[in-house]
Design a protein around this motif. Structure first.
Motif, PDB file in Angstrom:
ATOM      1  N   ALA A 191       0.841  -1.200   0.000  1.00 20.26           N
ATOM      2  CA  ALA A 191       0.000   0.000   0.000  1.00 20.26           C
ATOM      3  C   ALA A 191       0.874   1.247   0.000  1.00 20.26           C
ATOM      4  O   ALA A 191       1.964   1.257   0.578  1.00 20.26           O
ATOM      5  CB  ALA A 191      -0.915   0.011   1.225  1.00 20.26           C
ATOM      6  N   GLY A 192       0.402   2.296  -0.659  1.00 23.65           N
ATOM      7  CA  GLY A 192       1.118   3.573  -0.650  1.00 23.65           C
ATOM      8  C   GLY A 192       2.504   3.511  -1.269  1.00 23.65           C
ATOM      9  O   GLY A 192       3.399   4.270  -0.880  1.00 23.65           O
ATOM     10  N   GLY A 193       2.712   2.614  -2.220  1.00 22.69           N
ATOM     11  CA  GLY A 193       4.005   2.484  -2.876  1.00 22.69           C
ATOM     12  C   GLY A 193       4.999   1.619  -2.122  1.00 22.69           C
ATOM     13  O   GLY A 193       6.128   1.417  -2.589  1.00 22.69           O
ATOM     14  N   VAL A 194       4.620   1.103  -0.953  1.00 21.72           N
ATOM     15  CA  VAL A 194       5.522   0.249  -0.173  1.00 21.72           C
ATOM     16  C   VAL A 194       5.523  -1.153  -0.771  1.00 21.72           C
ATOM     17  O   VAL A 194       4.472  -1.803  -0.867  1.00 21.72           O
ATOM     18  CB  VAL A 194       5.087   0.181   1.307  1.00 21.72           C
ATOM     19  CG1 VAL A 194       5.971  -0.802   2.077  1.00 21.72           C
ATOM     20  CG2 VAL A 194       5.154   1.562   1.934  1.00 21.72           C
ATOM     21  N   THR A 195       6.687  -1.613  -1.195  1.00 25.15           N
ATOM     22  CA  THR A 195       6.778  -2.936  -1.813  1.00 25.15           C
ATOM     23  C   THR A 195       7.169  -4.024  -0.828  1.00 25.15           C
ATOM     24  O   THR A 195       6.875  -5.200  -1.054  1.00 25.15           O
ATOM     25  CB  THR A 195       7.793  -2.925  -2.967  1.00 25.15           C
ATOM     26  OG1 THR A 195       9.052  -2.436  -2.496  1.00 25.15           O
ATOM     27  CG2 THR A 195       7.302  -2.026  -4.102  1.00 25.15           C
ATOM     28  N   ALA A 196       7.847  -3.647   0.267  1.00 19.56           N
ATOM     29  CA  ALA A 196       8.246  -4.661   1.255  1.00 19.56           C
ATOM     30  C   ALA A 196       8.612  -3.992   2.570  1.00 19.56           C
ATOM     31  O   ALA A 196       9.113  -2.868   2.601  1.00 19.56           O
ATOM     32  CB  ALA A 196       9.425  -5.480   0.739  1.00 19.56           C
ATOM     33  N   ILE A 197       8.349  -4.690   3.665  1.00 21.38           N
ATOM     34  CA  ILE A 197       8.824  -4.313   4.999  1.00 21.38           C
ATOM     35  C   ILE A 197       9.436  -5.580   5.600  1.00 21.38           C
ATOM     36  O   ILE A 197       8.848  -6.658   5.525  1.00 21.38           O
ATOM     37  CB  ILE A 197       7.692  -3.806   5.903  1.00 21.38           C
ATOM     38  CG1 ILE A 197       6.980  -2.611   5.262  1.00 21.38           C
ATOM     39  CG2 ILE A 197       8.226  -3.415   7.284  1.00 21.38           C
ATOM     40  CD1 ILE A 197       5.721  -2.171   6.011  1.00 21.38           C
ATOM     41  N   ALA A 198      10.623  -5.440   6.165  1.00 17.85           N
ATOM     42  CA  ALA A 198      11.293  -6.619   6.721  1.00 17.85           C
ATOM     43  C   ALA A 198      12.088  -6.237   7.956  1.00 17.85           C
ATOM     44  O   ALA A 198      12.522  -5.091   8.104  1.00 17.85           O
ATOM     45  CB  ALA A 198      12.210  -7.261   5.683  1.00 17.85           C
ATOM     46  N   ALA A 199      12.298  -7.211   8.820  1.00 23.63           N
ATOM     47  CA  ALA A 199      13.078  -6.994  10.039  1.00 23.63           C
ATOM     48  C   ALA A 199      14.140  -8.083  10.163  1.00 23.63           C
ATOM     49  O   ALA A 199      13.917  -9.232   9.754  1.00 23.63           O
ATOM     50  CB  ALA A 199      12.173  -7.027  11.275  1.00 23.63           C
ATOM     51  N   THR A 200      15.295  -7.713  10.711  1.00 23.32           N
ATOM     52  CA  THR A 200      16.268  -8.739  11.050  1.00 23.32           C
ATOM     53  C   THR A 200      15.722  -9.580  12.208  1.00 23.32           C
ATOM     54  O   THR A 200      14.838  -9.144  12.943  1.00 23.32           O
ATOM     55  CB  THR A 200      17.615  -8.120  11.455  1.00 23.32           C
ATOM     56  OG1 THR A 200      17.406  -7.192  12.530  1.00 23.32           O
ATOM     57  CG2 THR A 200      18.267  -7.403  10.294  1.00 23.32           C
ATOM     58  N   ARG A 201      16.270 -10.772  12.350  1.00 22.89           N
ATOM     59  CA  ARG A 201      15.761 -11.693  13.365  1.00 22.89           C
ATOM     60  C   ARG A 201      15.817 -11.100  14.766  1.00 22.89           C
ATOM     61  O   ARG A 201      14.936 -11.328  15.593  1.00 22.89           O
ATOM     62  CB  ARG A 201      16.557 -12.996  13.314  1.00 22.89           C
ATOM     63  CG  ARG A 201      16.053 -14.078  14.262  1.00 22.89           C
ATOM     64  CD  ARG A 201      16.885 -15.347  14.173  1.00 22.89           C
ATOM     65  NE  ARG A 201      16.657 -16.044  12.919  1.00 22.89           N
ATOM     66  CZ  ARG A 201      17.608 -16.249  12.004  1.00 22.89           C
ATOM     67  NH1 ARG A 201      18.830 -15.805  12.195  1.00 22.89           N
ATOM     68  NH2 ARG A 201      17.327 -16.904  10.891  1.00 22.89           N
ATOM     69  N   ASP A 202      16.868 -10.319  15.059  1.00 21.46           N
ATOM     70  CA  ASP A 202      17.008  -9.737  16.396  1.00 21.46           C
ATOM     71  C   ASP A 202      16.281  -8.410  16.557  1.00 21.46           C
ATOM     72  O   ASP A 202      16.311  -7.801  17.621  1.00 21.46           O
ATOM     73  CB  ASP A 202      18.486  -9.568  16.763  1.00 21.46           C
ATOM     74  CG  ASP A 202      19.246  -8.670  15.786  1.00 21.46           C
ATOM     75  OD1 ASP A 202      18.606  -8.002  14.957  1.00 21.46           O
ATOM     76  OD2 ASP A 202      20.489  -8.651  15.863  1.00 21.46           O
ATOM     77  N   GLY A 203      15.617  -7.936  15.486  1.00 15.12           N
ATOM     78  CA  GLY A 203      14.845  -6.703  15.562  1.00 15.12           C
ATOM     79  C   GLY A 203      15.674  -5.441  15.627  1.00 15.12           C
ATOM     80  O   GLY A 203      15.141  -4.357  15.887  1.00 15.12           O
ATOM     81  N   LYS A 204      16.973  -5.528  15.345  1.00 12.49           N
ATOM     82  CA  LYS A 204      17.845  -4.356  15.423  1.00 12.49           C
ATOM     83  C   LYS A 204      17.722  -3.447  14.215  1.00 12.49           C
ATOM     84  O   LYS A 204      18.192  -2.306  14.238  1.00 12.49           O
ATOM     85  CB  LYS A 204      19.303  -4.795  15.589  1.00 12.49           C
ATOM     86  CG  LYS A 204      19.597  -5.482  16.915  1.00 12.49           C
ATOM     87  CD  LYS A 204      19.401  -4.543  18.093  1.00 12.49           C
ATOM     88  CE  LYS A 204      19.793  -5.188  19.402  1.00 12.49           C
ATOM     89  NZ  LYS A 204      19.630  -4.282  20.559  1.00 12.49           N
ATOM     90  N   ALA A 205      17.095  -3.925  13.151  1.00  9.95           N
ATOM     91  CA  ALA A 205      16.874  -3.085  11.968  1.00  9.95           C
ATOM     92  C   ALA A 205      15.556  -3.472  11.321  1.00  9.95           C
ATOM     93  O   ALA A 205      15.232  -4.660  11.201  1.00  9.95           O
ATOM     94  CB  ALA A 205      18.016  -3.237  10.967  1.00  9.95           C
ATOM     95  N   ILE A 206      14.793  -2.447  10.930  1.00  9.44           N
ATOM     96  CA  ILE A 206      13.539  -2.633  10.187  1.00  9.44           C
ATOM     97  C   ILE A 206      13.717  -1.931   8.847  1.00  9.44           C
ATOM     98  O   ILE A 206      14.087  -0.749   8.809  1.00  9.44           O
ATOM     99  CB  ILE A 206      12.330  -2.022  10.923  1.00  9.44           C
ATOM    100  CG1 ILE A 206      12.354  -2.371  12.415  1.00  9.44           C
ATOM    101  CG2 ILE A 206      11.031  -2.480  10.257  1.00  9.44           C
ATOM    102  CD1 ILE A 206      12.226  -3.827  12.732  1.00  9.44           C
ATOM    103  N   PHE A 207      13.453  -2.637   7.763  1.00 10.47           N
ATOM    104  CA  PHE A 207      13.668  -2.090   6.422  1.00 10.47           C
ATOM    105  C   PHE A 207      12.329  -1.760   5.771  1.00 10.47           C
ATOM    106  O   PHE A 207      11.403  -2.579   5.775  1.00 10.47           O
ATOM    107  CB  PHE A 207      14.439  -3.084   5.549  1.00 10.47           C
ATOM    108  CG  PHE A 207      15.779  -3.463   6.116  1.00 10.47           C
ATOM    109  CD1 PHE A 207      16.857  -2.607   5.998  1.00 10.47           C
ATOM    110  CD2 PHE A 207      15.948  -4.664   6.777  1.00 10.47           C
ATOM    111  CE1 PHE A 207      18.095  -2.949   6.526  1.00 10.47           C
ATOM    112  CE2 PHE A 207      17.179  -5.018   7.308  1.00 10.47           C
ATOM    113  CZ  PHE A 207      18.256  -4.155   7.187  1.00 10.47           C
ATOM    114  N   LEU A 208      12.254  -0.565   5.211  1.00  9.70           N
ATOM    115  CA  LEU A 208      11.071  -0.088   4.509  1.00  9.70           C
ATOM    116  C   LEU A 208      11.461   0.166   3.060  1.00  9.70           C
ATOM    117  O   LEU A 208      12.295   1.035   2.773  1.00  9.70           O
ATOM    118  CB  LEU A 208      10.556   1.210   5.144  1.00  9.70           C
ATOM    119  CG  LEU A 208       9.410   1.920   4.425  1.00  9.70           C
ATOM    120  CD1 LEU A 208       8.145   1.067   4.437  1.00  9.70           C
ATOM    121  CD2 LEU A 208       9.144   3.289   5.057  1.00  9.70           C
ATOM    122  N   CYS A 209      10.885  -0.623   2.154  1.00 12.20           N
ATOM    123  CA  CYS A 209      11.244  -0.529   0.740  1.00 12.20           C
ATOM    124  C   CYS A 209      10.083   0.049  -0.062  1.00 12.20           C
ATOM    125  O   CYS A 209       8.961  -0.457   0.007  1.00 12.20           O
ATOM    126  CB  CYS A 209      11.617  -1.912   0.206  1.00 12.20           C
ATOM    127  SG  CYS A 209      12.143  -1.912  -1.524  1.00 12.20           S
TER     128      CYS A 209
END
Length: 332
Positions: A35-53
């Motif tokens: 939605a809104g142009g977002v193609t993917a959201i992902a997190a590392t296993r430990d939650g130290k980084a969240i990626f917004l693509c």
């Protein structure tokens, strides 16, 4: 079905990254995949980084309970055809000392609990190595010290420095853990091979200068390589930078996984990020390398896989000798 995350590639693959349907990003509000142009959201296993693509742009959000959360662009960073600079992590990558520093943090928790027999479990290890000292201690307070009246972060930090001083004094006097700081197997050959080929060398650590510098000196004495300041082209520790042409750093406040330690180590070398690689053994370090725009090579005996950062590595190897043989020898 795999999803393409710009700057990383298809995921999930090895399970290191978890796809999220939605995430509430501070300042951006809730974002939803598809939605809104977002193609993917992902997190590392430990939650130290969240990626917004969004299409061909990826933002990395670094949440934290200690310090300042931040957003950084994540750009593709494949292995260079020609490597002109190599930046290497200290603990676990160049020097085998990670167990010692985990032991120091373990002693802090033992004192806070009044339990001399306290020991970490394997599940704790991704959270007590690779990040800043304050983040390690904050995790320990949440995991083990809830309800302990005087178990504050300030007291934990004070205990950490006091125990560090005790241990360093004991090592210097020949009474302490003499195995605490040993050069990683293959380090000398890799450094001399790179040096002889004119590759610029940087050493980078999130460790505070007061604890990192004795490690560096100890390793160089064991290797017979002389003065580290004369050997490396840049050395950066958390809070204090040493070496030729170096400026200070933001230290514990913005240590790994923030990119500034690596960015500052690279700056005086005169080499663009796309012609450098960073060698790391921790998930936080891999993130710091990648957010500095540099290709990351992971040494597999750290917490990269456990923390979920393996998909960010351009290559993985079991040790430094293999890094030289598989990655560096044909590129320098």
């Amino acid at each position: 079905m795999a999803t393409l995350l710009h700057g990383i590639g298809p995921f999930p693959g090895d399970g290191g990254l978890t796809a999220l349907a939605a995430y509430d990003f501070p300042g951006l509000g809730e974002q939803r995949a598809g939605a809104g142009g977002v193609t993917a959201i992902a997190a590392t296993r430990d939650g130290k980084a969240i990626f917004l693509c969004r299409e061909e742009r990826t933002l990395a959000y670094l949440p934290t309970r200690v310090g300042i959360p931040a957003y950084y662009p994540l750009v593709p960073a494949p292995l260079p055809d020609r490597v002109r600079a190599v930046l290497m992590d200290l603990d676990g990558t160049s020097v085998r000392s990670e167990r010692f520093w985990v032991y120091v943090i373990e002693r802090v928790v033992a004192r806070l609990l009044g339990d001399a027999g306290f020991r970490f479990t394997a599940a704790d290890l991704p959270y007590v190595s690779g990040f800043s000292v304050t983040e390690h201690l904050e995790y320990c307070l949440r995991a083990y010290c809830a309800g302990v009246a005087d178990a504050t972060l300030a007291r934990a930090v004070d205990l950490y420095h006091a125990i560090t001083d005790e241990e360093m004094d004991a090592i210097a006097a020949g009474r302490g853990r003499q195995e605490a700081f040993t050069p990683a197997p293959g380090l000398k050959d890799v450094l001399l091979n790179l040096k002889s080929r004119g590759v610029k060398l940087g050493l980078v650590t999130s460790g505070l200068h007061r604890k990192a510098w004795p490690e560096i000196l100890s390793a160089f004495r064991a290797l017979g390589l002389g003065d580290p300041l004369a050997f490396y082209d840049s050395i950066v520790t958390a809070g204090v930078a040493i070496g030729r042409g170096q400026a200070g750093t933001l230290g514990e406040l913005q240590a790994k996984p923030h990119p500034w330690l690596y960015a500052e180590a690279l700056l005086p070398l005169g080499v663009p990020p796309e012609e450098a690689i960073g060698i790391e053994d921790s998930g936080a370090g891999v993130l710091a390398v990648r957010l500095a725009g540099v290709a990351a090579v992971g040494v597999a005996d750290g917490n990269i896989v456990a923390g979920g950062a393996a998909p960010l590595c351009a290559a993985m190897a079991p040790d430094l000798r293999t890094v030289w043989e598989r990655v560096l020898a044909a590129r320098v």
